[in-house]
Design a protein around this motif. Structure first.
Motif, PDB file in Angstrom:
ATOM      1  N   GLU A 859       0.854  -1.189   0.000  1.00  0.00           N
ATOM      2  CA  GLU A 859       0.000   0.000   0.000  1.00  0.00           C
ATOM      3  C   GLU A 859       0.886   1.234   0.000  1.00  0.00           C
ATOM      4  O   GLU A 859       1.897   1.278   0.706  1.00  0.00           O
ATOM      5  N   GLY A 860       0.519   2.202  -0.784  1.00  0.00           N
ATOM      6  CA  GLY A 860       1.353   3.397  -0.933  1.00  0.00           C
ATOM      7  C   GLY A 860       2.255   3.345  -2.140  1.00  0.00           C
ATOM      8  O   GLY A 860       2.848   4.349  -2.511  1.00  0.00           O
ATOM      9  N   ALA A 861       2.370   2.158  -2.771  1.00  0.00           N
ATOM     10  CA  ALA A 861       3.226   2.047  -3.953  1.00  0.00           C
ATOM     11  C   ALA A 861       2.706   2.979  -5.044  1.00  0.00           C
ATOM     12  O   ALA A 861       1.501   3.071  -5.280  1.00  0.00           O
ATOM     13  N   GLN A 862       3.609   3.676  -5.696  1.00  0.00           N
ATOM     14  CA  GLN A 862       3.233   4.583  -6.767  1.00  0.00           C
ATOM     15  C   GLN A 862       3.137   3.796  -8.069  1.00  0.00           C
ATOM     16  O   GLN A 862       3.780   2.755  -8.232  1.00  0.00           O
TER      17      GLN A 862
ATOM     18  N   LEU B  72       4.641  15.343  -1.014  1.00  0.00           N
ATOM     19  CA  LEU B  72       3.967  14.248  -1.712  1.00  0.00           C
ATOM     20  C   LEU B  72       3.712  14.538  -3.189  1.00  0.00           C
ATOM     21  O   LEU B  72       4.079  13.763  -4.060  1.00  0.00           O
ATOM     22  N   LEU B 112      -0.909   2.175  11.435  1.00  0.00           N
ATOM     23  CA  LEU B 112      -0.896   1.571  10.106  1.00  0.00           C
ATOM     24  C   LEU B 112      -1.163   2.642   9.056  1.00  0.00           C
ATOM     25  O   LEU B 112      -0.569   2.651   7.978  1.00  0.00           O
ATOM     26  N   HIS B 113      -2.053   3.576   9.416  1.00  0.00           N
ATOM     27  CA  HIS B 113      -2.388   4.643   8.475  1.00  0.00           C
ATOM     28  C   HIS B 113      -1.165   5.519   8.202  1.00  0.00           C
ATOM     29  O   HIS B 113      -0.816   5.782   7.050  1.00  0.00           O
ATOM     30  N   ARG B 116       1.341   3.668   6.077  1.00  0.00           N
ATOM     31  CA  ARG B 116       0.922   3.575   4.686  1.00  0.00           C
ATOM     32  C   ARG B 116       1.225   4.890   3.964  1.00  0.00           C
ATOM     33  O   ARG B 116       1.786   4.917   2.874  1.00  0.00           O
ATOM     34  N   GLU B 117       0.873   5.997   4.620  1.00  0.00           N
ATOM     35  CA  GLU B 117       1.087   7.306   4.000  1.00  0.00           C
ATOM     36  C   GLU B 117       2.578   7.609   3.851  1.00  0.00           C
ATOM     37  O   GLU B 117       3.006   8.228   2.885  1.00  0.00           O
ATOM     38  N   HIS B 119       4.985   5.418   3.450  1.00  0.00           N
ATOM     39  CA  HIS B 119       5.474   4.622   2.325  1.00  0.00           C
ATOM     40  C   HIS B 119       5.084   5.287   1.000  1.00  0.00           C
ATOM     41  O   HIS B 119       5.876   5.373   0.075  1.00  0.00           O
ATOM     42  N   ARG B 120       3.855   5.733   0.962  1.00  0.00           N
ATOM     43  CA  ARG B 120       3.375   6.387  -0.261  1.00  0.00           C
ATOM     44  C   ARG B 120       4.302   7.555  -0.618  1.00  0.00           C
ATOM     45  O   ARG B 120       4.696   7.744  -1.763  1.00  0.00           O
ATOM     46  N   ARG B 121       4.663   8.325   0.411  1.00  0.00           N
ATOM     47  CA  ARG B 121       5.493   9.502   0.169  1.00  0.00           C
ATOM     48  C   ARG B 121       6.911   9.091  -0.246  1.00  0.00           C
ATOM     49  O   ARG B 121       7.498   9.691  -1.143  1.00  0.00           O
TER      50      ARG B 121
END
Lengths: 936, 403
Positions: A859-862, B72, B112-113, B116-117, B119-121
């Motif tokens: 999750e979060g993978a671009q 981001l 977890l939230h 997740r964020e 990792h996204r960044r």
């Protein structure tokens, strides 16, 4: 030893042992660390921060710039305490610092607490002025708090030798203290320093409660206490700080503020030297000369910058044979590794003590914090309080009133006036006592001894800043005292420039050819004295940092081995592993139970808002994107809300539970924010609406029973409730007895399966849960947690607000246009029509199937379109949710992809550290697309 | 530390002339860097920077000096990364030791939230060419040993993203360095000069009225953070900016204890240890709207509870000063840099909590915009009209209250 044989307020029958830099010393009860060090002949207490110069004790109070020490041994030491403020105790361990502290890694196990109080009149400062003010206000009947920073009230005059009504002032002091103690509505806080003055007359007071007891401190007693006092009226009787003189080599040990020297002699029975010279521009230091002469010191001269000091004080000094060098200055000093040895005042004078006084600065720090304004008083040569927007009066030395008689009178008047302003007494104080006064010869402002030699003249001792530094700043183009402060660091130390600030402003003025009044002061900010992090934190630590919320069913989850997840403030079961099971295995098992049998979940954490009133329907229609006009009592409807920018904010189910009455659920983490949001609109935009909102999140416990066999469980629990698909259709609400408990049952499903959510009053929650588990046992009912719930809803393509959205996603982006009314107005509607919000290539919620069925995308993978590797790479989206599915027998994901609905069946790539991971774009629904299983 | 490390000359204190090619309203960090880049990059030196108070006395003097570029969204990442690259040579460019220290910025996650964020960044940053790493708790222990990694923490640390190129610089020195070079180019830095009105000719601005007299201007560039709304209102322009107090605090000087910058959204901490040794920490935003540079005591109390929670070693440190700045927040928490409906009037505001780290890039792109009359590609997405069009760059989620 330099301790006098008698006198002072120390208890010579109670010797106390302590060490300073590992050397043993002895002081007495009533000593501060500073007075005890001086009594033991310790003259050098630190080296300066930049130049490593030797420094000695300079003051006797909060303004101390030199004697910064590390205090405490085994249980963790505290950095940067002022020796002048540390009360001596037996066994005290102190070390010198070079104006830089050390943090002890020992855990701080002490307790720090907070207390909130209200009063009619808060008096800050327990000197003569403050005592008089508290007495006058208290006698008028007002509820009074008197906060004093010292161990005993009395302030500066504990260090003086004034007479009141012909007796020592300390006798009067004792009487006032007794009078105050007898007034039931008066509370005296000692060791309590007012540190912050905020809006609405809110004053923070930091009280030291056990540090003076050392190892004898009771463990259960809070070490410090932070008082937050709201006062109808505040009287600031905060006194004044003596100003040093600025001259060459003015930082040697043995150079001290004259008033501080008086305090050491009179209050602590300590003479900090053998041969003393006074350097002053005002009368106050003459009293110091007399005290030292009486204490048996050799006082060869008073150096007075005034051309012809005359009248009471100079005459008294001259009568003793002490020479007054009028119109002279101390222009240089000499000394060695024990400090001062001589001064130059047109002649060399040998001395080991130089008592300086450049006048007094009213302690206006709190007054400035209260948003009061200052004016410069040319006669007094200091900044004094002027206008004040809050209900505050300043009295005594803090107001530029320096004589004891006048201070007492002003204190009495201020106390009586403050009490009267809030309805107590007539504002006229009782008569003031008789105080002997001596006519004073006026102060002559004197900021800097001229020096052409380039000698070192310190302005800020703690930060080691000299006149040359100020000159350099001004020479570079700086004209604001704020710039000079930042360029030189004057006033940025832990003393916040209490002895340096005004001198520096005056010197800047002198260099620019402007009066100090035109330069002004820098801003005084809280806290008035340093306050430990721990005290501000108080009890808000550990599990009390943000107390966890748990549901009534929580003990069952704990007993059954649940692994918990923090969701907002809530602890929620994440999954329920069996022995030897991995998380993945447990979640797959829980999912299978919902899809194939029956399972139960504690969903009590969902936010719940009770919405009542004749305008409740209008309100809902504006808050939610969809309409509620057709929602009949006994039914519920999924709802989505947007912010004004049109972006999805939260979702939930709205139940119509009675006429003009609804119950709306929110996400577990979003409950408070949604309630705030609703209240903001109600209170600021639609105040005419007759709607009342009440949070009932904690009042209801809710159990979701889901799966093809859930109807059988409900039948077992509620035999009287018709549960068939016709009698109890999807999105209907039924009220009745479930397991003997009054309950509201909704047919809602977040998994796509047949499901019932049973709501009961929260105190029945655990009983309901146990009944559900018992009734479900024949069907193999399985408890499931948030992870399985997430997987199941993702299989159905249901977005989780906050996971699949991030405040940049519209309902249309989610493919949820069906929940957006085209007929009515609602918050966010206009934004949906903006050109870029209506663009077809926005990020859409889509499904992803990794090309390799076992490939679990993080999750979060671009996501990118072209398998290029070199950045910057055009990003087309990101994975919002990703799971293994028992039902699908493979991995799958949800993602936000640019123009995603137009990319069905096309390939995207997730570039991860190991390699590119390809996936195929799909509809965001993977299970039971036709909705065949909803009715069981 | 004393004045001795600073140059002997910083700036003249000229009286304002009657006319300039460009008048910049607001002598904060962004105004000064704009003036510098107008002169250096575009050869425009007949410029005045008008400051109501003292140079760089607003948010430039009040921020917590954190520098990072790990934003981001592509648009944000591009402008902040441009800033980072400018930071990396700024001391040299400006010939001033601004104490820029790339000690690394850690963003802790506690749920977890969060994770997740984060990792996204990290993934997004890498694709944008910005250094970003994910650290496990064990790796955090290695990198910043004093972080409380106990599982008994109310919100245990689950990991962190790290930008090693992030760090801090000395805010005042940065401002003075820009001011000194702008002054050297001939830019007039005029202090104690408050703009009280604008001269308009049709739909075009031609000058400003000030407390020190009228000043004609070819172009007028607003650069006054939250007070830009007050200025814009004088010409009937309603800027979508809300201003809130944001407090910060500092401890006494301490021996080195913290070797990097640590941010946590969930437990709400952002802290570093300045070169001299004081702990510098930002607090939360007061929810009310205000231009007063002060906030409420409970914000400070909560802040220190969070700090002691994450760094137990801080318990006995002392707060010696708290203060307030004003954060100017736009609806999408991204800045507004560009043209206005009024010809020759430009606007640069809404940097919220990101202003200090953006100082070089903000000046760079704003100078370009003023000089060319059209935005630089980096600030084109940050136009004022995006709120009407809906092309928002929403950094609420990713930036939140982190700095």
């Amino acid at each position: 030893m330099t301790r006098l044989a008698s006198g002072g307020r120390i208890d010579r029958s109670r010797p106390l042992r302590f060490t300073f830099d590992a050397l043993p010393h002895t002081g007495f009860a009533g000593d501060t660390l500073a007075s005890a060090l001086l009594a033991n002949g310790v003259r050098v207490v630190s080296q300066s921060v930049t130049y490593g110069r030797l420094r000695g004790i300079f003051s006797a109070g909060v303004e101390e710039p030199n004697a910064l020490v590390q205090v405490g041994g085994g249980t963790g030491s505290e950095p940067m305490l002022r020796a002048t403020q540390v009360e001596l105790y037996d066994g005290l361990v102190a070390e010198s610092l070079n104006a830089r502290g050390r943090l002890s890694p020992e855990p701080d196990v002490a307790r720090y607490d907070k207390l909130f109080a209200h009063c009619d009149v808060l008096v800050v400062g327990g000197g003569s002025t403050g005592l008089a003010a508290a007495l006058a206000a208290g006698k008028a009947g007002a509820r009074v708090i008197l906060a004093d920073e010292q161990a005993e009230v009395g302030g500066t005059f504990l260090g003086g030798r004034d007479l009141i009504d012909g007796r020592p002032a300390t006798d009067w002091l004792a009487e006032v203290a007794t009078d105050l103690a007898a007034l039931p509505e008066v509370r005296v806080l000692s060791r309590a320093t007012a540190v912050g003055y905020y809006d609405q007359n809110c004053v923070l007071i930091a009280q030291r409660r056990t540090a003076h007891l050392g190892p004898a401190a009771p463990a259960a007693m809070a070490r410090q206490r932070l008082w937050q006092v709201r006062a109808k009226q505040v009287v600031l009787a905060t006194g004044a700080h003596e100003r040093p003189m600025v001259f060459a080599e003015n930082d040697r040990p043995g150079i001290m503020l004259a008033g501080a020297v008086r305090t050491y002699v009179n209050r602590y029975g300590v003479v900090p030297g053998h041969r003393a010279v006074i350097f002053t521009n005002n009368d106050s230091a003459y009293a110091c000369a007399i005290d030292l002469d009486d204490a048996g010191l050799d006082v060869p001269a008073v150096v007075d910058v005034r051309p012809n000091p005359a009248g009471g004080w100079p005459d008294r000094v001259r009568e003793r044979g002490i020479e007054v060098l009028a119109g002279q200055v101390v222009s240089d000093t000499a000394g060695g590794n024990r400090g001062l040895e001589s001064v130059w005042a047109g002649q060399r004078i040998d001395c080991d003590l130089l008592c300086v006084s450049g006048g007094f600065n009213p302690a206006v720090h709190l007054f400035i914090q209260s948003q009061g304004r200052l004016r410069y008083d040319e006669i007094l040569a200091c900044f004094v309080p002027d206008e004040a927007p809050q209900a505050v009066a300043v009295a005594g030395a803090a107001n530029g009133t320096f004589g004891l008689r006048d201070c007492i009178q002003e204190g009495l008047a201020a106390g009586a006036a403050a009490a009267s302003a809030v309805g107590f007494g007539d504002g006229h104080p009782a008569g003031a006592p008789q105080v002997e006064t001596v006519a004073e010869h006026p102060i002559v402002p004197f900021w800097l001894v001229p020096d052409e030699s380039g000698a070192t003249q310190f302005v800020d001792l703690e930060r080691d800043v000299t006149v040359a530094d100020v000159r350099r700043a001004v020479g570079a183009g700086m004209q604001s005292v704020e710039h000079v402060k930042r360029y030189t660091t004057i006033g940025t130390g832990s003393d916040q420039g209490k002895t340096a600030g005004i001198n520096s402003a005056a010197i800047v003025g002198a260099l620019l050819g402007q009066p100090v009044a035109a330069i002004g002061t820098t801003t005084f900010r809280p806290p008035y004295v340093p306050v430990s992090f721990a005290l501000f934190a108080g009890r808000t630590r550990g599990q009390l940092f943000d107390p966890a919320r748990v549901t009534p069913i929580h003990p069952w989850h704990v007993a059954h081995g649940a692994v918990f997840e923090n969701v907002g403030q809530w602890k929620r079961p994440w999954y329920f592993p069996h022995d030897g099971e991995t998380m993945e295995q447990a979640v797959l098992r829980e999912c299978r139970a919902v899809r194939e049998g029956v399972a139960a979940m504690d969903v009590s954490t969902l936010g719940k808002i009770d919405i009542q009133g004749t305008d409740a329907l209008r309100f809902l229609n504006r808050i939610y994107t969809n309409a509620y006009d057709t929602l009949a009592v006994g039914h519920c409807r999924y709802g989505l809300m947007c912010k004004a920018d049109g972006m999805v904010f939260d979702d939930g189910v709205v139940m119509h539970v009675g006429p003009d009455r609804y119950l709306a659920t929110t996400t577990s983490g979003g409950a408070a924010a949604v309630l705030d949001w609703m209240e903001e609109w109600l209170q600021t935009e639609w105040p005419d609406f007759r709607v009342r909102l009440t949070s009932v999140s904690d009042q209801w416990a809710t159990v979701a029973v889901a799966g093809p066999r859930s109807r059988e469980v409900l039948r077992a629990l509620a035999p009287a409730m018709a549960a068939d698909a016709v009698s109890f259709p999807f999105m209907a609400i039924r009220e009745g007895m479930v397991a003997g408990i009054p309950a509201r049952v909704c047919r809602i499903s977040f998994s796509g399966e047949l499901a019932f959510e049973i709501n009961v009053a929260s105190w029945y929650g655990l009983r309901l849960w146990e009944a559900v588990m018992a009734a479900g046992e024949p069907f193999g009912i399985t408890p499931y947690g948030t992870e399985a719930m997430h997987v199941l809803r993702a299989e159905k393509g249901y977005a989780i607000i906050g996971q699949d959205t991030d405040g940049t996603v519209t309902p249309q982006d989610l493919g949820m246009s069906w929940v957006v009314s085209k007929k009515k107005d609602f918050i966010g509607r206009r934004s949906h029509r903006r050109a870029d919000t209506a663009r077809p290539d926005r990020m859409h919620l889509v499904g992803l199937l990794p090309v390799e069925p076992e490939d679990l995308l993080p999750e979060g993978a671009q996501l990118i379109l072209e398998p290029r590797q070199e950045p910057p790479v055009a990003i087309v989206g990101h994975v919002t949710s990703s799971y293994r599915s028992a039902a699908l027998g493979r991995t799958f994901a949800l993602a936000l992809v640019k123009g995603g609905r137009d990319r069905m069946a096309s390939q995207v790539y997730a570039p991860l550290p190991d390699r590119l991971h390809p996936a195929t774009v799909t509809e965001p629904i993977f299970y039971d697309k036709e909705g065949l299983v909803r009715d069981g | 530390m004393s004045g001795s490390e600073h140059p002997d000359h910083l700036w003249r204190n000229p009286d304002p002339k009657r006319s300039y090619d460009v008048v910049i309203v607001g002598g904060g960090g962004h105004g000064l860097s704009t003036a510098y880049y107008l002169a250096r990059n575009h050869g425009i030196t007949n410029v005045a920077v008008l400051e109501r108070g003292w140079l760089a006395g607003g948010n430039m003097a009040r921020n917590t000096t954190v520098i990072r570029s790990n934003y981001l969204w592509d648009e944000s990442a591009a402008i902040y990364e441009h800033s980072m690259k400018l930071w990396e040579t700024l001391a040299e460019d400006l010939d001033y030791d601004i104490l820029f220290s790339q000690r690394g910025v850690l963003n802790l996650t506690h749920s977890l939230h969060d994770t997740r964020e984060a990792h996204r960044r990290v993934y997004a940053n890498r694709l944008n060419g910005i250094d970003a790493e994910w650290l496990t708790p064990e790796e955090i222990k290695e990198f910043c040993p004093i972080v409380n990694l106990s599982p008994d923490l109310r919100y245990p640390v689950m990991g962190a993203s790290l930008q090693r190129r992030g760090g801090i610089a000395k805010h005042d020195y940065v401002a003075w360095a820009f001011a000194r070079q702008a002054d050297a180019f001939g830019v007039d830095l005029v202090q104690n000069c408050e703009v009280t009105g604008f001269d308009l000719d049709g739909g075009r601005v031609t000058g400003v009225q000030t407390s020190r007299g009228p000043i004609a201007a070819g172009k007028v560039a607003l650069c006054a953070a939250g007070h830009s709304t007050v200025l814009a209102a004088m010409v009937g322009l309603d800027l979508p900016i809300q201003s809130h107090p944001l407090q910060a605090l500092v401890s006494e000087l301490l021996e080195p204890a913290l070797n990097c910058v640590v941010l946590s959204n969930a437990v709400h901490v952002y802290v570093s240890q300045a070169h001299k040794g004081e702990l510098v920490m930002g607090a939360g935003i007061d929810p009310f709207i205000s231009y007063a540079q002060r906030g409420s005591p409970h914000i400070i109390e909560y802040q220190l509870a969070a700090a002691v929670e994450l760094f137990p070693i801080f318990s006995r440190a002392h707060v010696v000063r708290t203060w307030g700045g004003i954060v100017d927040v736009s609806p999408d928490a991204s800045p507004i840099v560009g043209l206005t409906p009024i010809e020759n009037l430009f606007v640069n505001c809404g940097w919220g909590t990101g202003g200090f780290k953006a100082t070089p890039a903000s000046g760079w792109v704003y100078a370009h915009t003023i000089a060319r009359g059209e935005p630089h590609p980096l600030n084109a997405p940050f136009s004022l009209d995006r709120f009407a069009r809906g092309a928002l760059i929403d950094e609420h989620g990713a930036a939140a209250v982190a700095h």
